[in-house]
Design a protein around this motif. Structure first.
Motif, short mmCIF file in Angstrom:
data_model
loop_
_atom_site.label_atom_id
_atom_site.label_comp_id
_atom_site.label_asym_id
_atom_site.label_seq_id
_atom_site.Cartn_x
_atom_site.Cartn_y
_atom_site.Cartn_z
N PRO A 35 9.91 11.06 -9.91
CA PRO A 35 10.36 10.36 -11.14
C PRO A 35 11.35 11.13 -11.80
O PRO A 35 11.69 12.56 -11.54
N ARG A 36 12.03 10.82 -12.79
CA ARG A 36 13.17 11.42 -13.43
C ARG A 36 12.56 12.71 -14.27
O ARG A 36 13.08 13.70 -14.37
N THR A 37 11.14 12.66 -14.56
CA THR A 37 10.67 13.53 -15.40
C THR A 37 10.61 14.82 -14.53
O THR A 37 10.39 16.00 -14.79
N LYS A 38 10.57 14.67 -12.96
CA LYS A 38 10.43 15.60 -12.05
C LYS A 38 11.90 16.09 -11.75
O LYS A 38 12.32 16.95 -10.46
N LEU A 39 13.01 15.67 -12.32
CA LEU A 39 14.36 16.02 -11.82
C LEU A 39 14.80 17.50 -11.66
O LEU A 39 15.55 17.93 -10.92
N THR A 40 14.22 18.33 -12.62
CA THR A 40 14.46 19.93 -12.81
C THR A 40 13.79 20.52 -11.29
O THR A 40 14.76 21.28 -10.81
N GLU A 41 12.81 20.06 -10.86
CA GLU A 41 12.22 20.64 -9.44
C GLU A 41 13.31 19.73 -8.38
O GLU A 41 13.34 20.55 -7.55
N LEU A 42 13.34 18.56 -8.59
CA LEU A 42 13.98 17.88 -7.54
C LEU A 42 15.72 18.52 -7.18
O LEU A 42 15.92 18.63 -5.96
N VAL A 43 16.30 18.84 -8.33
CA VAL A 43 17.77 19.39 -7.93
C VAL A 43 17.61 20.75 -7.38
O VAL A 43 18.70 21.19 -6.89
N GLN A 44 16.65 21.17 -7.15
CA GLN A 44 16.66 22.68 -6.67
C GLN A 44 16.09 22.78 -5.56
O GLN A 44 16.35 23.50 -4.69
N ARG A 45 15.94 21.33 -4.87
CA ARG A 45 15.44 21.19 -3.37
C ARG A 45 16.69 21.37 -2.45
O ARG A 45 17.68 21.01 -3.07
N PRO A 46 16.82 21.95 -1.38
CA PRO A 46 17.83 22.16 -0.57
C PRO A 46 18.51 20.79 -0.05
O PRO A 46 19.69 20.65 0.07
#
Length: 307
Positions: A35-46
């Motif tokens: 979800p967009r609410t997890k974008l902070t964590e998602l963009v840190q993924r390799p």
């Protein structure tokens, strides 16, 4: 006979509503969604630092049951997602609530590959009509060797397979009925035809169930308007959507006809659109030969499978 397939799903943070990865056996593709609410964590993924395709998905603000979808590509997906997360007046996109990106585990996807794949995906999504594309028309991109185009066609098929498992249906192929005639179905076709008749309004519709979808056949009649004040289960917006898309068109007899086969998610959704009001598809549709209701027919199929 269609063979089964193995898809490996992994809940990154251990919750069903968080980040999720998906992989298909013997495919180098890697899917990450959240979800967009997890974008902070998602963009840190390799994965976000690789070249890939991404999908932004959100509800249609005009009330259509179809989602809005933006399909994009980048050689740095994370940076592109940060740009899309900006406010609309600063070049971002407000509509999306979920993101899905497809990259390669072996990192062999190039910029040329994803531009070609993006073109295929936009064209496919547009033709299927299961979503409202924010992109508009696809830009044809053919500057790719023949062997690479074949690889990207395979990539497209894998994406078609895995996205519906993640709840993203906009690339799922529409299934065709196994018979073309409503009056005389082919004897050899292993399928069942259902009818819905409302003599008061001169409505006669035919449908078949194919691969989990309930398909109303072209030429079937429907109510000339939505006649109920109830918007139950969003079927009134669905009726309006099919009218706007030219699936339901006024005919010479003063009624409304299906101009082409259309797949519904359930017998009740199909019955509601045909009837112009909420309807129980399990009782409204009857099997053409035995005259059993859809519910009775399905119960018979289940009992036969268990006997």
């Amino acid at each position: 006979m269609t063979q089964g397939r193995s898809i490996r799903l992994f809940l990154v943070d251990g919750t069903p509503n968080g980040l999720l990865t998906a992989e298909i056996m013997n495919w180098t593709g890697h899917v990450l969604t959240g979800p967009r609410t997890k974008l902070t964590e998602l963009v840190q993924r390799p994965e976000c630092g690789r070249t890939g395709i991404y999908f932004l998905v959100g509800p249609d603000l005009e009330g259509s049951p179809r989602p809005q979808v933006y399909i994009g590509e980048s050689d740095d997906v994370g940076t592109r997602l940060k740009q899309h997360n900006r406010p609309e007046d600063k070049g971002g996109k407000d509509f999306w609530e979920k993101v899905c990106l497809v990259t390669s585990k072996d990192q062999n996807l190039t910029k040329a590959h994803v531009k070609y794949l993006e073109s295929l995906l936009i064209q496919s999504a547009s033709e299927l009509g299961r979503c409202k594309l924010v992109n508009g028309t696809a830009h044809e991109y053919i500057n790719l060797p023949e062997s690479d185009r074949a690889d990207m066609a395979f990539y497209l098929e894998q994406i078609r397979t895995v996205l519906p498992v993640l709840g993203l249906d906009f690339l799922r192929q529409r299934q065709s009925p196994l018979t073309q005639s409503k009056e005389q179905p082919a004897q050899q076709a292993p399928t069942t035809t259902f009818e819905l008749n409302i003599s008061k309004y001169k409505i006669a519709a035919w449908a078949q169930e194919v691969d989990g979808e309930f398909i109303v056949l072209a030429g079937s009649k429907a109510r000339e308007r939505w006649a109920s004040s109830t918007d139950y289960a969003s079927y009134k917006p669905l009726y309006q959507q099919l009218t706007e898309e030219g699936v339901l068109v006024a005919d010479e007899a003063g009624g409304v006809s299906f101009t082409r086969d259309h797949a519904f998610s359930s017998p009740s959704a199909a019955a509601a659109v045909v009837s112009g009001r909420p309807a129980n598809g399990r009782t409204a549709w009857v099997e053409k030969i035995t005259r059993k209701t859809y519910g009775e027919w399905q119960d018979q199929q289940v009992n036969a499978a268990l006997s």
